[in-house]
Design a protein around this motif. Sequence first.
Motif, PDB file in Angstrom:
ATOM      1  N   ASN A 181       0.857  -1.183   0.000  1.00  0.00           N
ATOM      2  CA  ASN A 181       0.000   0.000   0.000  1.00  0.00           C
ATOM      3  C   ASN A 181       0.894   1.235   0.000  1.00  0.00           C
ATOM      4  O   ASN A 181       1.810   1.346   0.809  1.00  0.00           O
ATOM      5  N   ARG A 182       0.650   2.156  -0.947  1.00  0.00           N
ATOM      6  CA  ARG A 182       1.528   3.319  -1.037  1.00  0.00           C
ATOM      7  C   ARG A 182       0.990   4.503  -0.223  1.00  0.00           C
ATOM      8  O   ARG A 182       1.644   5.528  -0.123  1.00  0.00           O
ATOM      9  N   SER A 183      -0.211   4.343   0.357  1.00  0.00           N
ATOM     10  CA  SER A 183      -0.732   5.348   1.285  1.00  0.00           C
ATOM     11  C   SER A 183      -1.237   4.653   2.540  1.00  0.00           C
ATOM     12  O   SER A 183      -2.423   4.734   2.878  1.00  0.00           O
ATOM     13  N   PRO A 184      -0.351   3.952   3.240  1.00  0.00           N
ATOM     14  CA  PRO A 184      -0.798   3.140   4.388  1.00  0.00           C
ATOM     15  C   PRO A 184      -1.443   3.982   5.487  1.00  0.00           C
ATOM     16  O   PRO A 184      -2.332   3.492   6.182  1.00  0.00           O
ATOM     17  N   THR A 185      -1.034   5.243   5.611  1.00  0.00           N
ATOM     18  CA  THR A 185      -1.636   6.074   6.661  1.00  0.00           C
ATOM     19  C   THR A 185      -3.094   6.384   6.335  1.00  0.00           C
ATOM     20  O   THR A 185      -3.924   6.510   7.238  1.00  0.00           O
ATOM     21  N   SER A 186      -3.423   6.481   5.058  1.00  0.00           N
ATOM     22  CA  SER A 186      -4.826   6.693   4.677  1.00  0.00           C
ATOM     23  C   SER A 186      -5.649   5.450   4.960  1.00  0.00           C
ATOM     24  O   SER A 186      -6.775   5.535   5.450  1.00  0.00           O
ATOM     25  N   TYR A 187      -5.076   4.312   4.643  1.00  0.00           N
ATOM     26  CA  TYR A 187      -5.789   3.049   4.882  1.00  0.00           C
ATOM     27  C   TYR A 187      -6.163   2.924   6.358  1.00  0.00           C
ATOM     28  O   TYR A 187      -7.255   2.469   6.700  1.00  0.00           O
ATOM     29  N   LEU A 188      -5.261   3.396   7.224  1.00  0.00           N
ATOM     30  CA  LEU A 188      -5.499   3.290   8.674  1.00  0.00           C
ATOM     31  C   LEU A 188      -6.649   4.173   9.155  1.00  0.00           C
ATOM     32  O   LEU A 188      -7.116   4.005  10.277  1.00  0.00           O
ATOM     33  N   LEU A 189      -7.089   5.100   8.324  1.00  0.00           N
ATOM     34  CA  LEU A 189      -8.224   5.940   8.710  1.00  0.00           C
ATOM     35  C   LEU A 189      -9.554   5.189   8.620  1.00  0.00           C
ATOM     36  O   LEU A 189     -10.561   5.619   9.170  1.00  0.00           O
ATOM     37  N   ASN A 190      -9.568   4.053   7.910  1.00  0.00           N
ATOM     38  CA  ASN A 190     -10.795   3.254   7.842  1.00  0.00           C
ATOM     39  C   ASN A 190     -11.059   2.645   9.219  1.00  0.00           C
ATOM     40  O   ASN A 190     -10.133   2.424   9.991  1.00  0.00           O
ATOM     41  N   PRO A 191     -12.332   2.371   9.557  1.00  0.00           N
ATOM     42  CA  PRO A 191     -12.651   1.896  10.912  1.00  0.00           C
ATOM     43  C   PRO A 191     -11.888   0.619  11.264  1.00  0.00           C
ATOM     44  O   PRO A 191     -11.776  -0.281  10.432  1.00  0.00           O
ATOM     45  N   PRO A 192     -11.366   0.547  12.480  1.00  0.00           N
ATOM     46  CA  PRO A 192     -10.603  -0.635  12.898  1.00  0.00           C
ATOM     47  C   PRO A 192     -11.397  -1.928  12.754  1.00  0.00           C
ATOM     48  O   PRO A 192     -10.840  -2.958  12.360  1.00  0.00           O
ATOM     49  N   GLU A 193     -12.723  -1.868  13.049  1.00  0.00           N
ATOM     50  CA  GLU A 193     -13.535  -3.094  12.949  1.00  0.00           C
ATOM     51  C   GLU A 193     -13.574  -3.582  11.495  1.00  0.00           C
ATOM     52  O   GLU A 193     -13.603  -4.779  11.232  1.00  0.00           O
ATOM     53  N   GLU A 194     -13.579  -2.637  10.589  1.00  0.00           N
ATOM     54  CA  GLU A 194     -13.608  -3.024   9.181  1.00  0.00           C
ATOM     55  C   GLU A 194     -12.246  -3.585   8.763  1.00  0.00           C
ATOM     56  O   GLU A 194     -12.163  -4.601   8.081  1.00  0.00           O
ATOM     57  N   ARG A 195     -11.177  -2.916   9.205  1.00  0.00           N
ATOM     58  CA  ARG A 195      -9.834  -3.382   8.851  1.00  0.00           C
ATOM     59  C   ARG A 195      -9.560  -4.766   9.423  1.00  0.00           C
ATOM     60  O   ARG A 195      -8.831  -5.555   8.828  1.00  0.00           O
ATOM     61  N   ALA A 196     -10.176  -5.047  10.587  1.00  0.00           N
ATOM     62  CA  ALA A 196      -9.935  -6.332  11.247  1.00  0.00           C
ATOM     63  C   ALA A 196     -10.441  -7.514  10.411  1.00  0.00           C
ATOM     64  O   ALA A 196     -10.051  -8.656  10.637  1.00  0.00           O
ATOM     65  N   LYS A 197     -11.286  -7.227   9.430  1.00  0.00           N
ATOM     66  CA  LYS A 197     -11.780  -8.307   8.568  1.00  0.00           C
ATOM     67  C   LYS A 197     -10.696  -8.787   7.596  1.00  0.00           C
ATOM     68  O   LYS A 197     -10.881  -9.780   6.906  1.00  0.00           O
ATOM     69  N   TYR A 198      -9.613  -8.011   7.480  1.00  0.00           N
ATOM     70  CA  TYR A 198      -8.607  -8.311   6.460  1.00  0.00           C
ATOM     71  C   TYR A 198      -7.221  -8.430   7.084  1.00  0.00           C
ATOM     72  O   TYR A 198      -6.876  -7.683   8.001  1.00  0.00           O
ATOM     73  N   LYS A 199      -6.435  -9.341   6.535  1.00  0.00           N
ATOM     74  CA  LYS A 199      -5.089  -9.568   7.054  1.00  0.00           C
ATOM     75  C   LYS A 199      -4.122  -8.484   6.570  1.00  0.00           C
ATOM     76  O   LYS A 199      -3.185  -8.113   7.265  1.00  0.00           O
ATOM     77  N   TYR A 200      -4.305  -8.000   5.347  1.00  0.00           N
ATOM     78  CA  TYR A 200      -3.334  -7.071   4.756  1.00  0.00           C
ATOM     79  C   TYR A 200      -3.991  -5.736   4.400  1.00  0.00           C
ATOM     80  O   TYR A 200      -5.210  -5.669   4.232  1.00  0.00           O
ATOM     81  N   ASP A 201      -3.150  -4.715   4.194  1.00  0.00           N
ATOM     82  CA  ASP A 201      -3.695  -3.423   3.772  1.00  0.00           C
ATOM     83  C   ASP A 201      -3.778  -3.286   2.252  1.00  0.00           C
ATOM     84  O   ASP A 201      -4.063  -2.213   1.729  1.00  0.00           O
ATOM     85  N   VAL A 202      -3.495  -4.372   1.532  1.00  0.00           N
ATOM     86  CA  VAL A 202      -3.805  -4.453   0.095  1.00  0.00           C
ATOM     87  C   VAL A 202      -4.367  -5.849  -0.162  1.00  0.00           C
ATOM     88  O   VAL A 202      -4.165  -6.747   0.659  1.00  0.00           O
ATOM     89  N   ASP A 203      -5.054  -6.036  -1.274  1.00  0.00           N
ATOM     90  CA  ASP A 203      -5.560  -7.372  -1.612  1.00  0.00           C
ATOM     91  C   ASP A 203      -4.415  -8.208  -2.169  1.00  0.00           C
ATOM     92  O   ASP A 203      -3.695  -7.760  -3.055  1.00  0.00           O
ATOM     93  N   LYS A 204      -4.265  -9.401  -1.653  1.00  0.00           N
ATOM     94  CA  LYS A 204      -3.167 -10.277  -2.086  1.00  0.00           C
ATOM     95  C   LYS A 204      -3.665 -11.421  -2.973  1.00  0.00           C
ATOM     96  O   LYS A 204      -2.881 -12.253  -3.388  1.00  0.00           O
ATOM     97  N   ASN A 205      -4.993 -11.478  -3.176  1.00  0.00           N
ATOM     98  CA  ASN A 205      -5.526 -12.581  -3.963  1.00  0.00           C
ATOM     99  C   ASN A 205      -5.603 -12.229  -5.444  1.00  0.00           C
ATOM    100  O   ASN A 205      -6.056 -11.158  -5.809  1.00  0.00           O
ATOM    101  N   LEU A 206      -5.143 -13.172  -6.264  1.00  0.00           N
ATOM    102  CA  LEU A 206      -5.373 -13.069  -7.698  1.00  0.00           C
ATOM    103  C   LEU A 206      -6.637 -13.869  -7.992  1.00  0.00           C
ATOM    104  O   LEU A 206      -6.744 -15.035  -7.600  1.00  0.00           O
ATOM    105  N   ALA A 207      -7.628 -13.204  -8.618  1.00  0.00           N
ATOM    106  CA  ALA A 207      -8.873 -13.882  -8.978  1.00  0.00           C
ATOM    107  C   ALA A 207      -8.764 -14.278 -10.443  1.00  0.00           C
ATOM    108  O   ALA A 207      -8.314 -13.488 -11.266  1.00  0.00           O
ATOM    109  N   GLN A 208      -9.144 -15.496 -10.737  1.00  0.00           N
ATOM    110  CA  GLN A 208      -8.987 -15.977 -12.114  1.00  0.00           C
ATOM    111  C   GLN A 208     -10.275 -16.593 -12.652  1.00  0.00           C
ATOM    112  O   GLN A 208     -10.915 -17.394 -11.983  1.00  0.00           O
ATOM    113  N   LEU A 209     -10.629 -16.195 -13.864  1.00  0.00           N
ATOM    114  CA  LEU A 209     -11.697 -16.862 -14.613  1.00  0.00           C
ATOM    115  C   LEU A 209     -11.020 -17.596 -15.750  1.00  0.00           C
ATOM    116  O   LEU A 209     -10.241 -17.002 -16.493  1.00  0.00           O
TER     117      LEU A 209
END
Length: 659
Positions: A181-209
């Motif tokens: 994440n190139r703006s990690p301080t902005s990401y931290l402004l999101n509610p802690p309860e919401e952030r707690a749903k995710y392990k990382y501050d960026v998505d690490k999954n590649l979705a494939q069809l």
Amino acid sequence: MGRMLIGACCVFACVCAAVGLRVGAGIADVTGPPAEVAFKMKPFQMGYANFEQIGHGIHLRQFARAFVMEDESTLQRVVFVSVDAAMMGNGVRKEVLKRLQKRYGDTYTEDNVILSGTHSHSTPGGFLMDFLFDLPILGFVKETYAAYIVGIFKSIVMAHNKLAPARMEYSEVEILGANINRSPTSYLLNPPEERAKYKYDVDKNLAQLRFLSPSNSIIGVINWFAVHPTSMNNTNRLISSDNVGYASVMMEKALNGNNTQPGKGNIVCAFASTNLGDVSPNTRGPRCEFSRAVCDQGKLVCSGKERCFASGPGRDMFDSTRMIATKLFDGAMKALEQPGEDVTSGPVGMVHQFVSMPDQKAYAYDPLTDTFNMSSVVNGCVPSMGYSFAAGTTDGPGLFDFKQGTISGNPLVARVGGVLVAAVPGEFTTMAGRRLRRLLARAAAAAATTRVIVAGLSNLYSDYIATYEEYQGQRYEAASTIFGPHTLEIYLNKYKELTEALISGNPVEPGPSPPDFSEQLITLVPPVLWDAAPWGRDFGDCLLQPRPRYSLGDTVTATFVSGHPRNSIRHGRTYMTVERLESEEDDAWTTVATDADWETKYVWKRNSKILGTSEAEVEWEIPEGTTPGTYRIHHYGNYKYILGGIYPYHGFTDSFEVT
Ligand SMILES: *[C@@H]1O[C@H](CO)[C@@H](O)[C@H](O)[C@H]1NC(C)=O
Ligand SMILES: *[C@@H]1O[C@H](CO)[C@@H](O)[C@H](O)[C@H]1NC(C)=O
Ligand SMILES: *[C@@H]1O[C@H](CO)[C@@H](O)[C@H](O)[C@H]1NC(C)=O
């Protein structure tokens, strides 16, 4: 000024194949003019355009990768095209649709075609007509515009012609070490309860069809992984599809055979953009240029005149591009080998709407419950840029500063089988994308649509979309969220509405069409005047021969008398080939690499504007696994004769040995 401000929302709906799904995939060259055209342009200073990063050659060619999906029972179609381009514009889309309608009637319309830019920053600019409205100094480049239109159209025609019964499977895989994440301080402004749903501050999954024929052979693959294609930094002058483009080329070679030239295989593999707004591939993070101290735009400034920019993980930008691309490729191959979830069943359909963003009223959104508060109404704003957009990002100070000309956005949602694709007109940040996916998964759950994909930078470009909380931080992504703090909420309301319409089959209003600027285009890019060979030389003559002998890992260099590459973009062809001698008696040579291959670079230099002389420098880095033998380099081009006319020429080097 009575300007019209449009956002477009697209929901891509899935026509489910109770009877059957048919899929076709196509690929075509869309490389823009490789010389004297800027990749991105800065706003004027003192009334003068400040053109930066003027291209002068090719490292990787740009391609359009098209997928046509059809519900056999309803004949509903959805087209998805991933284009190696910074973004897509309404002008390009309109022209592509015009051509499709001329050939196929109303099979393809505004309501079922998604064009999504990969967001490579190393591709020629000047094709987004809308920016001229506010910033006419930027200039329109007809050659870039035409290259995209012709190539995208061609890729769709190819996919159309290859429509055949298919199954669709979904899989995903975690890729670590390829994004931060190139703006990690902005990401931290999101509610802690919401952030707690995710392990990382960026998505690490590649979705494939993946699309498979009835006999289980692969037709094509679309991957979505959140990362900016900015491994190549803003000092690069060679056209490049960057990390995602190279990953596509690698996967297509792996599936079509390693001898297949880029853009020529039957199996098409797109690495398309998604919620990459705050996601950087420069995994070492931002550092001061010389002291190497950790820094940050605006907050932790470097001393003196030192610049702060992010880089890594490789030793230079080429190495970083290769490393990130390899991670994406490896992840995608792993996802391909995993058992997939069959998502063929379900209808195919799409809804799309243009939205005038500043006029929108929307319900406030609660990120903890993913619901709207019907007693709290929020508004859009007329587009404006916050102060910090001028500071740029740590991926490159001041990239895409031309944003302030933006006027549009358009939501679109498509559904194909069990997959819902929300085609978004800009760059959603990580959390903005997560909110959209959560919300639409709820909205579509009743229709057994289990997977939601955000397709980024689609159809129009409406800048960044940060969350309300991130907006308060006013870093680059927030300052570039041009329709104000509630931009995301407006989109969330719209996408939910469109998804419900898609699922229930209710029609939606098309919305106000974005303005047409095609009558107001100006260009500051000078035309090619003429070409000439130096005295006693011809076009295609080799001025600097390779050495007689090389080993694997060496770089072969040769220089030729050249014409201006803008005389012909050579789509589907090349400015150079590396050739191996197959048979001495027959003088038979086979092509082992073109200008679209990773191992080659084609660099063009004007020696004298007045005399019209120029040179092409060609490089080939001999990869491991190259068959030993006799090789030569072949250069192709076109020159513009001083009295008129454009003529082809070619020439080759002396042969050399690879041992
Ligand atoms: C193609 O190249 C890849 C990567 O170098 C290699 O793993 C693979 O075995 C090659 N495939 C064939 C058929 O040679
Ligand atoms: C870009 O990358 C090159 C290495 O390939 C490096 O020398 C240069 O400093 C980088 N510049 C920026 C602005 O990132
Ligand atoms: C909904 O919005 C109203 C008006 O702003 C506010 O008073 C109320 O507390 C909100 N409700 C919830 C559940 O957040």
